[in-house]
Design an enzyme around this catalytic site. Structure first.
Site, PDB file in Angstrom:
ATOM      1  N   LYS A  22      14.443  -7.366   3.222  1.00 24.47           N
ATOM      2  CA  LYS A  22      13.977  -7.290   1.830  1.00 24.47           C
ATOM      3  C   LYS A  22      13.571  -5.862   1.476  1.00 24.47           C
ATOM      4  CE  LYS A  22       9.702  -8.431   0.542  1.00 24.47           C
ATOM      5  NZ  LYS A  22       9.075  -7.544  -0.472  1.00 24.47           N
ATOM      6  N   ASN A  23      12.836  -5.215   2.375  1.00 23.84           N
ATOM      7  CA  ASN A  23      12.326  -3.878   2.067  1.00 23.84           C
ATOM      8  C   ASN A  23      13.396  -2.797   2.132  1.00 23.84           C
ATOM      9  OD1 ASN A  23       9.779  -4.911   1.619  1.00 23.84           O
ATOM     10  ND2 ASN A  23       9.063  -4.529   3.707  1.00 23.84           N
ATOM     11  N   ARG A  92       6.701  -5.766  -7.464  1.00 22.64           N
ATOM     12  CA  ARG A  92       6.191  -4.433  -7.169  1.00 22.64           C
ATOM     13  C   ARG A  92       7.336  -3.419  -7.051  1.00 22.64           C
ATOM     14  NH1 ARG A  92       2.460  -0.427  -7.361  1.00 22.64           N
ATOM     15  NH2 ARG A  92       2.909   1.081  -5.748  1.00 22.64           N
ATOM     16  N   CYS A 116       2.571  -8.947  -5.177  1.00 23.26           N
ATOM     17  CA  CYS A 116       1.468  -9.638  -4.506  1.00 23.26           C
ATOM     18  C   CYS A 116       0.153  -8.886  -4.669  1.00 23.26           C
ATOM     19  CB  CYS A 116       1.760  -9.784  -3.013  1.00 23.26           C
ATOM     20  SG  CYS A 116       2.959 -11.062  -2.614  1.00 23.26           S
ATOM     21  N   ARG A 121      -2.258  -0.498  -5.319  1.00 25.21           N
ATOM     22  CA  ARG A 121      -1.035   0.189  -4.894  1.00 25.21           C
ATOM     23  C   ARG A 121      -0.602   1.135  -6.004  1.00 25.21           C
ATOM     24  NH1 ARG A 121       2.792  -4.572  -2.704  1.00 25.21           N
ATOM     25  NH2 ARG A 121       2.001  -5.681  -4.519  1.00 25.21           N
ATOM     26  N   PRO A 122      -1.274   2.269  -6.113  1.00 26.46           N
ATOM     27  CA  PRO A 122      -0.994   3.184  -7.224  1.00 26.46           C
ATOM     28  C   PRO A 122       0.403   3.782  -7.123  1.00 26.46           C
ATOM     29  CG  PRO A 122      -2.435   4.219  -5.610  1.00 26.46           C
ATOM     30  CD  PRO A 122      -2.307   2.782  -5.200  1.00 26.46           C
ATOM     31  N   ILE A 123       0.953   4.149  -8.285  1.00 28.81           N
ATOM     32  CA  ILE A 123       2.276   4.773  -8.317  1.00 28.81           C
ATOM     33  C   ILE A 123       2.164   6.263  -8.622  1.00 28.81           C
ATOM     34  CG2 ILE A 123       3.446   2.630  -8.956  1.00 28.81           C
ATOM     35  CD1 ILE A 123       3.508   3.722 -11.847  1.00 28.81           C
ATOM     36  N   ASP A 124       0.956   6.819  -8.428  1.00 26.07           N
ATOM     37  CA  ASP A 124       0.754   8.228  -8.769  1.00 26.07           C
ATOM     38  C   ASP A 124       1.640   9.152  -7.953  1.00 26.07           C
ATOM     39  OD1 ASP A 124      -0.920   7.290  -6.659  1.00 26.07           O
ATOM     40  OD2 ASP A 124      -2.083   9.138  -6.741  1.00 26.07           O
ATOM     41  N   LEU A 125       1.901   8.808  -6.683  1.00 25.72           N
ATOM     42  CA  LEU A 125       2.752   9.667  -5.861  1.00 25.72           C
ATOM     43  C   LEU A 125       4.201   9.631  -6.342  1.00 25.72           C
ATOM     44  CD1 LEU A 125       1.358   9.021  -2.260  1.00 25.72           C
ATOM     45  CD2 LEU A 125       0.922  10.966  -3.753  1.00 25.72           C
ATOM     46  N   ASP A 305       2.468  -5.362   7.143  1.00 27.18           N
ATOM     47  CA  ASP A 305       3.117  -6.624   6.800  1.00 27.18           C
ATOM     48  C   ASP A 305       3.071  -7.649   7.930  1.00 27.18           C
ATOM     49  OD1 ASP A 305       3.701  -5.928   4.223  1.00 27.18           O
ATOM     50  OD2 ASP A 305       5.799  -5.454   4.579  1.00 27.18           O
ATOM     51  N   ARG A 397       9.556 -15.128  -1.526  1.00 23.29           N
ATOM     52  CA  ARG A 397       9.836 -13.750  -1.925  1.00 23.29           C
ATOM     53  C   ARG A 397      10.418 -12.937  -0.773  1.00 23.29           C
ATOM     54  NH1 ARG A 397       5.033 -10.725  -4.151  1.00 23.29           N
ATOM     55  NH2 ARG A 397       6.703  -9.211  -4.375  1.00 23.29           N
TER      56      ARG A 397
END
Length: 418
Positions: A22-23, A92, A116, A121-125, A305, A397
Site C-alpha cells: 500500500k505504501n 492521508r 487515520c 501529521r503536518p504537511i509543512d515539509l 506501523d 484500507r
C-alpha cells in the site's frame, strides 16, 4: 458497518502470499501523472485507499481500468488541477497528488488530506520542499493553492526524514529544470520502489535508500508497466500473528531485508525464522519472552506501523516490555481496547509498559486506526472466547481479504454486517 467476529485459541498454519505494498502503490499511482501515456501497475490489490487514489486520478482526467489486481491508467488528457475535497479528506496519501500535478500542469488546488487518526501529521515539509523548487504556496480557507511558471531544481534539506515529503519532492523534481538534491531524505524501501518506477518511465533518480537523493529533471516521462514491492507491513503482521498464536506460516513473496528489525525482535523472543528462496518461514510453539524495549524509529529502525501488532504480542508474552512511540502520538489508543481483553498496559506520554499475561479473553472492541485494527485481530486470535471487532472498514484500507487469508490459515474468523 461490518464487524469481525473471532473465536480465539487456534494456531495459524499454512501459506500466505503478500500483495503489493500500500505504501508503495499510493505514491506510484500519484506518479503516473508525470507521464504522458499509459501505465500498467500489477499486483495492485483493491484496498480502499488504493481505490480512493484511483478516483482522485479520474477526477483530474485520467482514464482508469481496473481488474484482477491490475490497473491500466491513461494519463493523456489530464487537465483538471482542482482536487475533490471529499476524496482528499478520505486519504492521508492524497497529498501525493500535489507534487506530480504541479510538475504536469504548474498548478494545483486541493484541500487538506485526511486518513487515520494516529496523531499530528503536518504537511509543512511537503510545502517547504515545493517552495524550494520555485512553487508559490497559499493556504486559504482550508485549501492549498499552488502555482509556478516551471519547477527549478534545487537543494532541499528536510528537518525530519519524512517519507511523504521525500516522495512528493522526488516526483515534482522529476520534471524540474536542472538537478535537485534531497538532503536528510527518508530511507524506506518504498522510496526505492518509487525511484525505480519513475526511472522505468525515463526518469533520472539515484540514491534512494540513502539520506541523499539526486534527481536530474527530464523534459518528459513515458508510460510503463511496473510491479511494486510486496507489502512489508502486511508481511510483519503475519509474522506477528504466527508468533502470537503459536503457529507456523510460510509467507510467500516476502523480503526479509524489509522486516529485519522485526525478525530480530522475534528471534530474540524465541521464534524460529527461516529465509527461503521465495519467502519467509516463521514458527513458534511456545509462549514467547517479552522484548525488553521496542522503540519506533524511521527506517531501518522499528516501524511505527508494526508497533500496534507488536503491542498485542507483548500483551501475551512472558515478562515486561517497554514500548516507546517516537513517530505518531495517538498510536497508543489501542491500549485501552487491549485492556478490555485483560491486557496489563500502563501508558505515560509516549511510553507504554506492557506486563505480559498468560491469556487474553474475548471482548467487544473498537478499531481506531488501520494498524490498531490488525493488532486487535491478532489479540482476538490468541484470546480465549469470542472477540468482536467493530469497524472493519479501517482494516480494509491496508489488508486485502485479511479475514479470508486467516480462515485459510486455520483462524475462526467471520465477518458480519451490522
Amino acid at each position: 458497518m461490518k464487524k469481525i467476529v473471532i473465536c480465539g485459541g487456534k494456531s495459524l498454519s499454512g501459506q500466505v502470499q503478500i500483495h503489493g505494498a500500500k505504501n508503495s502503490l499510493l505514491p506510484i499511482l500519484a506518479a503516473v501523472i508525470l507521464s504522458k501515456g499509459q501505465c500498467i501497475i500489477n499486483n495492485c490489490p483493491p484496498l480502499s485507499d488504493v481505490m480512493t487514489m484511483l478516483e482522485l486520478l479520474q477526477c483530474i482526467g485520467c482514464k482508469v481500468e481496473y481488474g484482477n489486481q491490475r490497473v491500466h491508467i491513461d494519463t493523456t488528457n489530464i487537465s483538471n488541477f482542482k482536487m475533490n475535497d471529499c476524496l482528499m479528506n478520505k486519504l492521508r496519501s492524497s497529498i501525493f497528488i500535489l507534487g506530480p500535478l504541479l510538475a504536469r500542469l504548474n498548478n494545483a488546488e486541493l484541500g487538506y488530506p485526511g486518513g487515520c487518526d494516529i496523531g499530528i501529521r503536518p504537511i509543512d515539509l511537503h510545502l517547504k520542499g515545493l517552495r524550494d523548487l520555485g512553487v508559490e504556496v497559499t493556504e486559504k480557507e482550508g485549501h492549498i493553492i499552488c502555482s509556478c511558471k516551471h519547477l527549478i531544481g534545487n537543494e532541499v534539506y528536510l528537518d525530519y526524514p519524512s517519507v511523504g515529503a521525500t516522495e512528493n519532492i522526488m516526483m515534482a523534481a522529476s520534471l524540474a529544470q536542472g538537478a535537485t538534491v534531497i538532503v536528510n531524505a527518508a530511507k524506506e524501501p518504498e522510496i526505492i520502489d518509487l525511484q525505480d518506477f519513475i526511472n522505468s518511465m525515463g526518469g533520472r533518480i539515484s540514491g534512494a535508500g540513502s539520506s541523499r537523493i539526486v534527481i536530474h529533471g527530464v523534459k518528459e516521462l513515458k508510460g510503463t508497466t511496473y510491479t511494486p514491492m510486496a507489502d512489508r507491513i502486511v508481511t510483519g503482521t503475519y509474522m506477528i500473528a504466527a508468533a502470537a498464536t503459536k503457529g507456523e506460516i510460510f509467507i510467500k513473496n516476502a523480503n526479509i531485508d524489509h522486516v529485519s528489525c522485526l525478525a530480530g525482535k522475534l528471534r530474540e523472543s524465541g521464534c524460529i525464522i527461516n529465509v527461503e528462496k521465495d519467502g519467509i518461514l516463521i514458527k513458534n510453539k511456545n509462549r514467547l519472552s517479552s522484548s525488553h524495549i521496542i522503540e519506533t524509529m524511521p527506517y531501518p529502525g522499528f516501524p511505527t506501523d508494526l508497533q500496534s501488532p507488536m503491542m498485542s504480542l507483548q500483551a501475551v508474552s512472558k515478562g515486561t516490555c517497554i514500548m516507546v512511540e517516537n513517530v505518531f502520538e495517538n498510536r497508543f489508543r489501542l491500549a485501552g481496547e487491549l485492556k478490555k481483553m485483560g491486557a496489563d498496559i500502563t501508558i505515560k506520554d509516549r511510553m507504554a509498559v506492557i506486563k505480559g499475561v498468560k491469556q487474553l479473553h474475548g471482548a467487544n472492541v473498537f478499531t481506531h486506526d488501520l494498524r490498531g485494527g490488525a493488532a486487535l485481530i491478532i489479540a482476538g486470535l490468541c484470546a480465549e472466547g469470542i472477540t468482536v471487532i467493530n469497524d472493519k472498514g479501517l482494516i480494509d484500507r491496508g489488508y486485502f481479504e485479511f479475514e479470508h487469508q486467516l480462515k485459510n490459515l486455520g483462524g475462526d474468523v467471520v465477518v458480519l454486517e451490522e
